[in-house]
Design a protein around this motif. Structure first.
Motif, PDB file in Angstrom:
ATOM      1  N   ALA A  10      56.200 126.806  -8.620  1.00 38.96           N
ATOM      2  CA  ALA A  10      56.130 125.415  -9.060  1.00 38.96           C
ATOM      3  C   ALA A  10      55.914 125.394 -10.569  1.00 38.96           C
ATOM      4  CB  ALA A  10      54.985 124.705  -8.347  1.00 38.96           C
ATOM      5  N   SER A  11      56.019 124.211 -11.141  1.00 39.76           N
ATOM      6  CA  SER A  11      55.803 124.095 -12.582  1.00 39.76           C
ATOM      7  C   SER A  11      55.225 122.729 -12.907  1.00 39.76           C
ATOM      8  CB  SER A  11      57.117 124.301 -13.347  1.00 39.76           C
ATOM      9  OG  SER A  11      58.087 123.350 -12.947  1.00 39.76           O
ATOM     10  N   SER A  12      54.522 122.686 -14.031  1.00 43.30           N
ATOM     11  CA  SER A  12      54.020 121.429 -14.578  1.00 43.30           C
ATOM     12  C   SER A  12      54.620 121.273 -15.970  1.00 43.30           C
ATOM     13  CB  SER A  12      52.489 121.450 -14.656  1.00 43.30           C
ATOM     14  OG  SER A  12      51.994 120.224 -15.168  1.00 43.30           O
ATOM     15  N   ALA A  13      55.256 120.134 -16.202  1.00 44.74           N
ATOM     16  CA  ALA A  13      55.924 119.912 -17.479  1.00 44.74           C
ATOM     17  C   ALA A  13      55.139 118.938 -18.352  1.00 44.74           C
ATOM     18  CB  ALA A  13      57.334 119.383 -17.248  1.00 44.74           C
ATOM     19  N   ASN A  14      55.453 118.956 -19.611  1.00 42.26           N
ATOM     20  CA  ASN A  14      54.902 118.095 -20.667  1.00 42.26           C
ATOM     21  C   ASN A  14      53.520 118.542 -21.142  1.00 42.26           C
ATOM     22  OD1 ASN A  14      57.217 116.502 -20.284  1.00 42.26           O
ATOM     23  ND2 ASN A  14      56.171 115.138 -18.872  1.00 42.26           N
ATOM     24  N   LEU A  15      52.586 118.752 -20.207  1.00 44.13           N
ATOM     25  CA  LEU A  15      51.227 119.212 -20.539  1.00 44.13           C
ATOM     26  C   LEU A  15      50.572 118.282 -21.554  1.00 44.13           C
ATOM     27  CD1 LEU A  15      51.990 123.050 -20.848  1.00 44.13           C
ATOM     28  CD2 LEU A  15      51.670 121.649 -18.800  1.00 44.13           C
ATOM     29  N   GLY A  16      50.859 116.994 -21.394  1.00 47.58           N
ATOM     30  CA  GLY A  16      50.351 115.989 -22.322  1.00 47.58           C
ATOM     31  C   GLY A  16      51.420 115.617 -23.325  1.00 47.58           C
ATOM     32  N   PRO A  17      51.334 116.107 -24.563  1.00 45.97           N
ATOM     33  CA  PRO A  17      52.240 115.645 -25.619  1.00 45.97           C
ATOM     34  C   PRO A  17      53.594 116.334 -25.666  1.00 45.97           C
ATOM     35  CG  PRO A  17      50.674 117.194 -26.532  1.00 45.97           C
ATOM     36  CD  PRO A  17      50.278 116.986 -25.088  1.00 45.97           C
ATOM     37  N   GLY A  18      53.788 117.428 -24.933  1.00 44.70           N
ATOM     38  CA  GLY A  18      55.013 118.219 -25.065  1.00 44.70           C
ATOM     39  C   GLY A  18      56.137 117.700 -24.202  1.00 44.70           C
ATOM     40  N   ALA A 195      54.491 111.078 -34.557  1.00 43.75           N
ATOM     41  CA  ALA A 195      53.834 112.087 -35.393  1.00 43.75           C
ATOM     42  C   ALA A 195      52.591 112.645 -34.711  1.00 43.75           C
ATOM     43  CB  ALA A 195      53.479 111.475 -36.744  1.00 43.75           C
ATOM     44  N   PHE A 196      51.825 111.764 -34.063  1.00 47.57           N
ATOM     45  CA  PHE A 196      50.629 112.198 -33.336  1.00 47.57           C
ATOM     46  C   PHE A 196      51.002 113.213 -32.260  1.00 47.57           C
ATOM     47  CE2 PHE A 196      47.764 111.929 -29.743  1.00 47.57           C
ATOM     48  CZ  PHE A 196      46.494 111.917 -30.312  1.00 47.57           C
ATOM     49  N   SER A 197      51.997 112.884 -31.436  1.00 43.78           N
ATOM     50  CA  SER A 197      52.373 113.767 -30.338  1.00 43.78           C
ATOM     51  C   SER A 197      52.993 115.067 -30.825  1.00 43.78           C
ATOM     52  CB  SER A 197      53.334 113.039 -29.383  1.00 43.78           C
ATOM     53  OG  SER A 197      52.622 112.121 -28.583  1.00 43.78           O
ATOM     54  N   ALA A 198      53.733 115.017 -31.925  1.00 47.05           N
ATOM     55  CA  ALA A 198      54.297 116.251 -32.474  1.00 47.05           C
ATOM     56  C   ALA A 198      53.189 117.210 -32.887  1.00 47.05           C
ATOM     57  CB  ALA A 198      55.210 115.938 -33.655  1.00 47.05           C
ATOM     58  N   GLY A 199      52.176 116.667 -33.549  1.00 46.07           N
ATOM     59  CA  GLY A 199      51.062 117.513 -33.966  1.00 46.07           C
ATOM     60  C   GLY A 199      50.281 118.064 -32.791  1.00 46.07           C
ATOM     61  N   ARG A 200      50.055 117.232 -31.765  1.00 38.38           N
ATOM     62  CA  ARG A 200      49.297 117.690 -30.607  1.00 38.38           C
ATOM     63  C   ARG A 200      50.108 118.682 -29.763  1.00 38.38           C
ATOM     64  NH1 ARG A 200      44.372 114.911 -30.224  1.00 38.38           N
ATOM     65  NH2 ARG A 200      44.128 113.923 -32.275  1.00 38.38           N
ATOM     66  N   ALA A 217      41.724 118.190 -27.196  1.00 42.44           N
ATOM     67  CA  ALA A 217      42.475 117.543 -28.280  1.00 42.44           C
ATOM     68  C   ALA A 217      43.961 117.802 -28.137  1.00 42.44           C
ATOM     69  CB  ALA A 217      41.976 118.041 -29.634  1.00 42.44           C
ATOM     70  N   ALA A 218      44.318 119.011 -27.712  1.00 43.82           N
ATOM     71  CA  ALA A 218      45.723 119.422 -27.674  1.00 43.82           C
ATOM     72  C   ALA A 218      46.528 118.706 -26.601  1.00 43.82           C
ATOM     73  CB  ALA A 218      45.815 120.928 -27.469  1.00 43.82           C
ATOM     74  N   THR A 219      45.897 118.194 -25.565  1.00 44.51           N
ATOM     75  CA  THR A 219      46.621 117.537 -24.462  1.00 44.51           C
ATOM     76  C   THR A 219      46.651 116.023 -24.593  1.00 44.51           C
ATOM     77  OG1 THR A 219      44.581 117.717 -23.151  1.00 44.51           O
ATOM     78  CG2 THR A 219      46.286 119.393 -22.776  1.00 44.51           C
ATOM     79  N   ALA A 220      46.160 115.488 -25.711  1.00 44.60           N
ATOM     80  CA  ALA A 220      46.236 114.037 -25.932  1.00 44.60           C
ATOM     81  C   ALA A 220      47.684 113.639 -26.204  1.00 44.60           C
ATOM     82  CB  ALA A 220      45.346 113.642 -27.104  1.00 44.60           C
ATOM     83  N   ASP A 221      48.072 112.486 -25.694  1.00 52.67           N
ATOM     84  CA  ASP A 221      49.470 112.060 -25.790  1.00 52.67           C
ATOM     85  C   ASP A 221      49.574 110.578 -26.106  1.00 52.67           C
ATOM     86  OD1 ASP A 221      52.409 111.855 -25.119  1.00 52.67           O
ATOM     87  OD2 ASP A 221      51.562 110.659 -23.486  1.00 52.67           O
ATOM     88  N   ARG A 222      50.525 110.220 -26.956  1.00 45.86           N
ATOM     89  CA  ARG A 222      50.845 108.811 -27.203  1.00 45.86           C
ATOM     90  C   ARG A 222      52.332 108.528 -26.985  1.00 45.86           C
ATOM     91  NH1 ARG A 222      47.866 107.446 -32.974  1.00 45.86           N
ATOM     92  NH2 ARG A 222      45.725 107.966 -32.355  1.00 45.86           N
ATOM     93  N   LEU A 223      53.059 109.496 -26.458  1.00 41.00           N
ATOM     94  CA  LEU A 223      54.512 109.386 -26.404  1.00 41.00           C
ATOM     95  C   LEU A 223      55.041 108.827 -25.086  1.00 41.00           C
ATOM     96  CD1 LEU A 223      56.919 109.999 -28.254  1.00 41.00           C
ATOM     97  CD2 LEU A 223      57.070 112.250 -27.169  1.00 41.00           C
ATOM     98  N   HIS A 224      54.379 109.142 -23.971  1.00 39.74           N
ATOM     99  CA  HIS A 224      54.979 108.759 -22.690  1.00 39.74           C
ATOM    100  C   HIS A 224      54.002 108.344 -21.607  1.00 39.74           C
ATOM    101  CE1 HIS A 224      54.132 112.640 -20.530  1.00 39.74           C
ATOM    102  NE2 HIS A 224      53.973 113.030 -21.779  1.00 39.74           N
ATOM    103  N   GLN A 225      52.808 108.902 -21.557  1.00 35.60           N
ATOM    104  CA  GLN A 225      51.957 108.699 -20.385  1.00 35.60           C
ATOM    105  C   GLN A 225      51.511 107.253 -20.214  1.00 35.60           C
ATOM    106  OE1 GLN A 225      49.959 113.066 -19.590  1.00 35.60           O
ATOM    107  NE2 GLN A 225      48.795 111.613 -20.779  1.00 35.60           N
TER     108      GLN A 225
END
Length: 293
Positions: A10-18, A195-200, A217-225
């Protein structure tokens, strides 16, 4: 090979900001037993997707079969008669890459039928089915993957996950459709959020491989969730509660499963998980495996 077994994680994608870029292989596996027969096709399905409302097709439209046919065609080999026995442990429509796992199973089986080792083209073949490579690359390669598309060519690099990271999954009974949740995303997002999500996302690669102390901090997201939150309010609530408790949590793929990246395998008792099945799963470091039967 005329009789072999394909084991795919199985897999988990995005992992927050990715978003569409980061994927993580997990120690929960589908198994496809492949037997070459004289002619025709026989598909048997067990566990997830077998019977009831989750019943999956057992003809040429089965996703594993389609991936096998596609791979054999691309590799220039004739697909023989096949008998497939599919043992599905990855739950369907929960954000754990079940469709990508089926596709990767078919690609790996196609390579085995062609008597070839998996190569970089396998990522392309698998990603073509879904339009992005994060889940497929994780199931193929194992570990943490960084995936991208360049001039129509899907590529991915595998990275070793820090050994102290212990993923915990919270899987709800409700399902989610990737197509539906992707449809909730806007065509444009504010530049500050991008920019926030790219950095995270960049920080997430470092945290997952070198410094787990930075995972929150690294799993914070503003792009999709937050755009997808109306599709699964309980998932959004649990992610928020976990993060408020200091746990690096994110929606797994398109949801509704919640992924918590811990170093102790523990979900705080103060967090409400009554509507979820919680389990710790290891990172799968190897990806898809093909063995003779």
């Amino acid at each position: 090979m005329t009789a072999f077994k394909v084991t795919v994680p199985a897999s988990s994608a995005n992992l927050g900001p990715g978003f569409d870029a980061l994927g993580l292989a997990l120690g929960l596996h589908d198994v496809v037993e492949v037997q070459v027969i004289e002619a025709g096709l026989k598909v048997e399905v067990f566990d997830a997707g077998a019977g009831g409302v989750e019943d999956v097709p057992t003809d040429e439209s089965h996703l594993v079969v389609r991936a096998i046919r596609h791979t054999c065609e691309r590799l220039g080999v004739r697909a023989p008669g096949l008998h497939l026995r599919c043992f599905n442990k990855i739950p369907h429509a929960r954000g754990l890459g079940s469709s990508a796992a089926a596709i990767v199973s078919g690609v790996a089986a196609g390579y085995a039928l062609a008597d070839r080792e998996l190569d970089a083209d396998a990522v392309q073949l698998a990603a073509e089915f879904e339009g992005h490579a994060d889940n497929a690359a994780a199931s193929l390669l194992g570990g943490l993957v960084v995936a991208w598309c360049e001039e129509g060519r899907f590529r991915a690099e595998r990275l070793r996950v820090h050994p102290s990271i212990r993923p915990v999954l919270a899987v709800p009974a409700v399902k989610s459709s990737t197509a539906t949740t992707r449809g909730l995303l806007p065509a444009q997002v504010p530049h500050a959020d991008a920019a926030f999500s790219a950095g995270r996302a960049a920080l997430a690669v470092h945290a997952l491989t070198c410094d787990p102390a930075l995972l929150l901090a690294a799993t914070a997201d503003r792009l999709h969730q937050h755009y997808r939150a109306p599709a699964y309010p309980e998932t959004a609530r649990l992610v928020a509660e976990l993060r408020d408790a200091g746990v690096a949590a994110a929606v797994s793929g398109a949801g509704p499963t919640v992924l918590a990246l811990t170093t102790d395998g523990i979900i705080p008792g103060s967090v409400g998980v009554e509507k979820f099945v919680v389990s710790e799963l290891p990172v799968d470091p190897a990806g898809v495996q093909v063995t003779a039967r």
